[in-house]
Write an enzyme that holds these catalytic residues in place. Structure first.
Site, PDB file in Angstrom:
ATOM      1  N   ASP A 128       1.643 -14.274  12.615  1.00  0.00           N
ATOM      2  CA  ASP A 128       0.504 -14.857  11.915  1.00  0.00           C
ATOM      3  C   ASP A 128      -0.391 -13.719  11.424  1.00  0.00           C
ATOM      4  O   ASP A 128      -1.001 -13.023  12.232  1.00  0.00           O
ATOM      5  CB  ASP A 128      -0.284 -15.766  12.864  1.00  0.00           C
ATOM      6  CG  ASP A 128      -1.358 -16.571  12.151  1.00  0.00           C
ATOM      7  OD1 ASP A 128      -1.854 -16.094  11.112  1.00  0.00           O
ATOM      8  OD2 ASP A 128      -1.717 -17.656  12.637  1.00  0.00           O
TER       9      ASP A 128
ATOM     10  N   LYS B 280      -8.797 -15.456  15.767  1.00  0.00           N
ATOM     11  CA  LYS B 280      -8.848 -15.023  14.371  1.00  0.00           C
ATOM     12  C   LYS B 280     -10.248 -14.659  13.893  1.00  0.00           C
ATOM     13  O   LYS B 280     -10.583 -14.848  12.721  1.00  0.00           O
ATOM     14  CB  LYS B 280      -8.234 -16.098  13.468  1.00  0.00           C
ATOM     15  CG  LYS B 280      -6.777 -16.391  13.815  1.00  0.00           C
ATOM     16  CD  LYS B 280      -6.186 -17.497  12.992  1.00  0.00           C
ATOM     17  CE  LYS B 280      -4.733 -17.768  13.425  1.00  0.00           C
ATOM     18  NZ  LYS B 280      -4.129 -18.900  12.733  1.00  0.00           N
TER      19      LYS B 280
ATOM     20  N   HIS C 289      -2.444  10.991  -1.272  1.00  0.00           N
ATOM     21  CA  HIS C 289      -2.523   9.828  -2.143  1.00  0.00           C
ATOM     22  C   HIS C 289      -2.326  10.215  -3.609  1.00  0.00           C
ATOM     23  O   HIS C 289      -1.700   9.500  -4.382  1.00  0.00           O
ATOM     24  CB  HIS C 289      -3.865   9.113  -1.953  1.00  0.00           C
ATOM     25  CG  HIS C 289      -3.899   8.248  -0.731  1.00  0.00           C
ATOM     26  ND1 HIS C 289      -3.311   7.006  -0.688  1.00  0.00           N
ATOM     27  CD2 HIS C 289      -4.434   8.440   0.493  1.00  0.00           C
ATOM     28  CE1 HIS C 289      -3.485   6.463   0.501  1.00  0.00           C
ATOM     29  NE2 HIS C 289      -4.171   7.321   1.242  1.00  0.00           N
TER      30      HIS C 289
ATOM     31  N   GLU D 274       0.839  -1.200   0.000  1.00  0.00           N
ATOM     32  CA  GLU D 274       0.000   0.000   0.000  1.00  0.00           C
ATOM     33  C   GLU D 274       0.873   1.248   0.000  1.00  0.00           C
ATOM     34  O   GLU D 274       1.502   1.589   1.010  1.00  0.00           O
ATOM     35  CB  GLU D 274      -0.933   0.029   1.212  1.00  0.00           C
ATOM     36  CG  GLU D 274      -1.833   1.257   1.204  1.00  0.00           C
ATOM     37  CD  GLU D 274      -2.749   1.362   2.416  1.00  0.00           C
ATOM     38  OE1 GLU D 274      -3.380   2.420   2.576  1.00  0.00           O
ATOM     39  OE2 GLU D 274      -2.815   0.401   3.197  1.00  0.00           O
TER      40      GLU D 274
END
Length: 409
Positions: free
Chosen positions: A305, A230, A400, A101
């Site tokens: 993870d 999760k 951006h 990104e």
């Protein structure tokens, strides 16, 4: 050599040679190359870029992945340095961030600059405990209640059974929940420098078998989703999971103006209306601007993870307008990190942990993982500061556009 590969490919096509078994028959690099060649032919895809990697894979194919065909590379940058005033992480740190990104590293970097100019962020670990919650089937409500009470009354017996499975983990508590004939026992462990999911799963299963033997309840699953692993969940926001950590910094008015081109009142209003009211209206479990961005970038760089970004993003950002400036803080109730085991042993990820000085086990077991958690919390704080500042100054879209990248927060 080509003849041998063609012969092996023919065996794979016929089913005489299984893809998953290649490492048992040949060196890891050869197995990966052969598997990749087969997939290239099956999918008519050029996978030469995936086949270019520098990490030693002998351990990787045993511990980290199955059916390996290569590596996907993610650009790694650095933000900082940022000054961290924690109980375990103390000093100036360069933050390794892996992301695709555009503008993210620059955003975190700007926040790091402000934090450092302000003298650093103070950070504290509030709680530390990894959870696993087996589910049991009882025969009635009365029986379910008896099972829960037995578990609560026999903590030491369960602790002994659990800790016989590990040299490092320590069971520090349990909580029971009854729903009809369902009994959940949410075990909590101190996993030291490991993130610890494998550790607590094995230990919880041993304790659960003792509950079965003593109560007659039937263990249905080692995980009953009350862990809660999760998945977005209120229980992890309220009770915590992994490291619960808070980081904060005071920024004087002149710094808010010079670095972020806005003021304390505007920062506080953006946070209140966006992060608090907006998140509440959306019934979000994350009351923050983009905590997941910094967490994911550091997790990818440092071998964590990535699925645990779900729990990590349960962060709350607070902004207090105070005399002379503003105090900005982030509170992360469920940050799961480790510095040993899992992806932390892969060469590139281990190198990124080494940049932070937390690779491997700490001199005092658990200290490195706690230091890492404090650093991650400060990275989140840096990202929140930068985005709130950009929003307050109406600079987000412009940033951006200037960097030639799209994105939304």
């Amino acid at each position: 050599m080509v003849y041998i590969m063609d012969e092996q490919l023919a065996k794979i096509r016929s089913g005489d040679l299984k893809l998953y078994a290649l490492e048992k028959l040949m060196p890891a690099d050869e197995a990966v190359s052969l598997r990749r060649k087969y997939i290239e032919e099956e999918t008519s895809t050029d996978l030469s870029a995936v086949g270019s990697y520098s990490i030693p894979i002998d351990r990787v194919v045993v511990r980290n992945i199955e059916n390996m065909i290569g590596c996907v590379q993610i650009p790694v940058g650095v933000a900082g340095p940022v000054v961290v005033n924690g109980e375990y992480a103390k000093g100036s740190f360069w933050l390794p961030v892996a992301t695709t990104e555009g503008a993210l590293t620059a955003s975190i970097n700007r926040g790091c600059s402000a934090i450092t100019k302000a003298g650093g962020a103070e950070v504290r670990i509030l709680r530390d405990g990894m959870t696993r919650a087996p589910i049991f089937a009882a025969t009635s409500v009365a029986h379910a209640t008896e099972v829960a009470r037995w578990a609560e009354d026999n903590l030491l017996l369960l602790k002994t059974a659990a800790e016989e499975t590990t040299h490092h983990g320590e069971m520090i508590g349990l909580t029971t929940y009854v729903v009809g004939t369902n009994v959940f026992v949410r075990f909590e462990f101190d996993t030291k420098d490991a993130m610890g999911m494998n550790m607590v799963t094995i230990a919880s299963e041993a304790a659960a078998k003792l509950i079965e033997e003593e109560t007659g309840a039937r263990m249905v699953s080692t995980s009953g989703n009350m862990c809660c692993d999760k998945k977005p969940s209120a229980i992890n926001v309220i009770e915590g999971r992994g490291k619960s950590v808070s980081a904060g910094v005071f920024l004087p008015d002149e710094m808010v103006a010079s670095v972020f081109k806005t003021d304390a009142k505007t920062l506080a209003e953006v946070n209140m209306r966006k992060n608090l009211v907006g998140s509440a209206r959306a019934v979000s479990l994350g009351f923050n601007a983009h905590a997941a961005n910094a967490i994911a970038a550091i997790f990818l760089a440092c071998g964590q993870d990535p699925a645990h970004v779900v729990e990590g993003s349960n962060a709350i950002t607070t902004v207090d307008a105070v005399p002379g400036g503003v105090y900005v803080a982030v509170s992360l109730p469920s940050l799961q990190v480790g510095t040993v085991g899992g992806g932390t042993t892969i060469a590139t990820q281990n190198a990124c942990l080494s940049i932070l000085g937390v690779a491997g086990g700490g001199e005092n077991p658990g200290d490195n993982a706690k230091a890492f958690a404090e650093i991650v919390a400060v990275a989140v704080l840096a990202g929140e500061l930068s985005l709130l500042g950009a929003l307050g100054a109406q600079h987000l879209a412009k940033a951006h556009q200037e960097l030639g990248r799209g994105g939304s927060k």
